[in-house]
Design a protein around this motif. Structure first.
Motif, PDB file in Angstrom:
ATOM      1  N   ALA A 181       0.576  -1.407   0.237  1.00  0.00           N
ATOM      2  CA  ALA A 181      -0.430  -0.095   0.006  1.00  0.00           C
ATOM      3  C   ALA A 181       0.831   0.835   0.086  1.00  0.00           C
ATOM      4  N   VAL A 182       1.790   1.200   0.155  1.00  0.00           N
ATOM      5  CA  VAL A 182       2.676   2.763   0.835  1.00  0.00           C
ATOM      6  C   VAL A 182       3.321   3.388  -0.872  1.00  0.00           C
ATOM      7  N   LEU A 185       0.799   4.114  -2.926  1.00  0.00           N
ATOM      8  CA  LEU A 185       0.631   5.569  -2.319  1.00  0.00           C
ATOM      9  C   LEU A 185       1.863   6.495  -3.058  1.00  0.00           C
ATOM     10  N   PHE A 188       1.633   6.488  -6.912  1.00  0.00           N
ATOM     11  CA  PHE A 188       0.673   7.680  -7.320  1.00  0.00           C
ATOM     12  C   PHE A 188       0.866   9.537  -6.841  1.00  0.00           C
ATOM     13  N   ILE A 189       1.761   9.478  -5.794  1.00  0.00           N
ATOM     14  CA  ILE A 189       2.650  10.711  -5.548  1.00  0.00           C
ATOM     15  C   ILE A 189       3.108  11.036  -6.661  1.00  0.00           C
ATOM     16  N   THR A 238       0.522   2.401 -11.725  1.00  0.00           N
ATOM     17  CA  THR A 238      -0.118   3.367 -11.264  1.00  0.00           C
ATOM     18  C   THR A 238       0.061   4.947 -11.303  1.00  0.00           C
ATOM     19  N   LEU A 263      -8.182  15.972  -1.646  1.00  0.00           N
ATOM     20  CA  LEU A 263      -7.157  14.879  -1.558  1.00  0.00           C
ATOM     21  C   LEU A 263      -6.146  15.075  -0.178  1.00  0.00           C
ATOM     22  N   VAL A 267      -6.375  13.063   3.539  1.00  0.00           N
ATOM     23  CA  VAL A 267      -5.275  12.844   4.142  1.00  0.00           C
ATOM     24  C   VAL A 267      -5.023  13.207   5.769  1.00  0.00           C
ATOM     25  N   SER A 373     -14.646   9.534  -3.546  1.00  0.00           N
ATOM     26  CA  SER A 373     -12.986   8.653  -2.547  1.00  0.00           C
ATOM     27  C   SER A 373     -13.755   7.591  -1.819  1.00  0.00           C
ATOM     28  N   SER A 375     -12.230   4.859   1.596  1.00  0.00           N
ATOM     29  CA  SER A 375     -11.202   3.834   2.425  1.00  0.00           C
ATOM     30  C   SER A 375     -11.602   2.885   3.087  1.00  0.00           C
TER      31      SER A 375
END
Length: 400
Positions: A181-182, A185, A188-189, A238, A263, A267, A373, A375
């Motif tokens: 997941a990290v 992420l 994506f950034i 991604t 976003l 966060v 979105s 989660s």
């Protein structure tokens, strides 16, 4: 050269098959049943209520102390001694936390009239052989001799939980971050930043391609994980998706900053929920998004009405009267007093959007894009392995 290449491919395939075969053998158990729950009854002895209650108890003690206790009822061990049977099963299921080995397995071979409590290394000082023997001799076998299998199993679980609760075990570790997941992420950034730079003309596609390869390798190396190889496929996709999305958004700056703000808000909610207090995401996320959607819809309606006014004031008046008529009709049909008229307003607004949009087609029409979105949290199944499974044969056996 071709021969060497073929030999290398054959060797890699052979190694892959051997690895898969070893993995399959490691995951098997003497009964061929996966540990998908803490209570497995292959004899249909325990009723549904008892089974559910035992599962709740064992799940609670695992969450409280970290120790994993499993209960298995089988007709027979098939000629294998119950000690070897329980030990093999204990290791195959990897009961207990990794490096702590705080697992316990209660095995009842009903037709063999045998019972075994297998204890992991980490609990041998808490559930000693003597205590396990006393549980069997004083609580389990007396109940089994009277045909009370449910009572015997229940009492044994109660005794083991009392011992585990009184033991000095390492604290249960909180939920950690998933390396995959990290990695996603971060990709994506980085992809979003790269897409903006390319849209702004600050980054050429060749440099972007090189950066994609380098970032994929670096993120895969630092995040690691058992399924690191999957990152080699997932991360570039991604990066591409994030780059294309934010690159396109950059051409509409207002929308871009709105998405970035959303976003950042999400966060912030996640940080507050993780480090400070529990956050009601329905209240703090869904409601603001709903409010933004409503505001956006009315903004579109306002733009369409303004365009209709500029096109034809007479036509605007006619359509405004039609929308008012819809509002009155909806309020009368609702027939719910003041609340009915409040409900009629969004209905009339929705209809008015179509009425006025017809006039604005010649001068331009507004459109709104709605994004959402979500989660979720991952919880691990209460029937999964804890990564332990080391047992030196500690525990006790008995018969009735």
């Amino acid at each position: 050269m071709v021969v060497i290449l073929r030999q290398s491919v054959v060797g890699l395939v052979a190694l892959l098959l051997v690895g898969l075969l070893s993995l399959a053998q490691a995951d098997t158990s003497p009964i061929g049943v996966a540990l998908d729950q803490r209570v497995i009854d292959l004899t249909n002895t325990l009723d549904a209520g008892t089974t559910a209650g035992l599962k709740q108890q064992l799940t609670a003690v695992e969450q409280r102390k970290g120790a994993q206790i499993a209960v298995l009822l089988v007709p027979t061990t098939g000629g294998t001694s119950i000690e070897d049977y329980a030990n093999q099963l204990f290791r195959a299921w990897k009961l207990g936390r990794k490096d702590v080995n705080d697992g316990i397995l209660l095995v009842v071979a009903k037709d063999d009239r045998k019972v075994r409590i297998e204890v992991g290394y980490g609990l041998e000082g808490t559930v000693t052989d003597l205590l396990a023997h006393r549980i069997i001799e004083e609580h389990i076998t007396p109940a089994f001799r009277q045909g009370d299998y449910t009572g015997g199993v229940q009492q044994a679980v109660n005794d083991l939980i009392v011992l585990v609760d009184g033991g000095d075990l390492p604290k249960v570790a909180g939920p950690g971050l998933n390396p995959q997941a990290v990695a996603v992420l971060l990709a994506f950034i980085f992809g979003g930043v790269g897409g903006v730079l390319m849209a702004a003309g600050k980054l050429r596609w060749r440099k972007a391609l090189i950066a994609t390869v380098v970032l994929t390798l670096l993120v895969t190396f630092f995040t690691g994980g058992r399924e690191w190889w999957a990152n080699l496929f997932i991360l570039p996709m991604t990066l591409l998706i994030a780059g294309a999305t934010f690159g396109a958004l950059w051409t509409a700056r207002t929308v871009f900053y709105g998405v970035v703000g959303l976003l950042a808000y999400i966060v912030g909610l996640l940080v507050v929920d993780h480090w400070y207090v529990d956050v009601d995401f329905i209240h703090w996320l869904a409601l603001p998004l709903g409010a933004l959607a409503v505001i956006g819809a009315y903004w579109v309606l306002w733009m369409v009405m303004r365009s209709a006014w500029r096109t034809s004031r007479a036509g605007f008046t006619v359509r405004l009267c039609a929308a008012a008529a819809v509002y009155v009709a909806a309020g009368l049909i609702a027939d719910a007093g003041r609340d009915g008229w409040l409900v009629a307003f969004p209905i009339a607004s929705f209809v008015a959007l179509f009425i006025f949009a017809k006039t604005a087609t010649g001068a331009g029409s507004g459109s709104s894009d709605e994004s959402s979105s979500s989660s979720s949290d991952s919880s691990s199944s209460s029937g999964s392995s804890g990564g332990g499974g080391s047992s030196g044969g500690g525990g006790a056996s008995g018969s009735w």
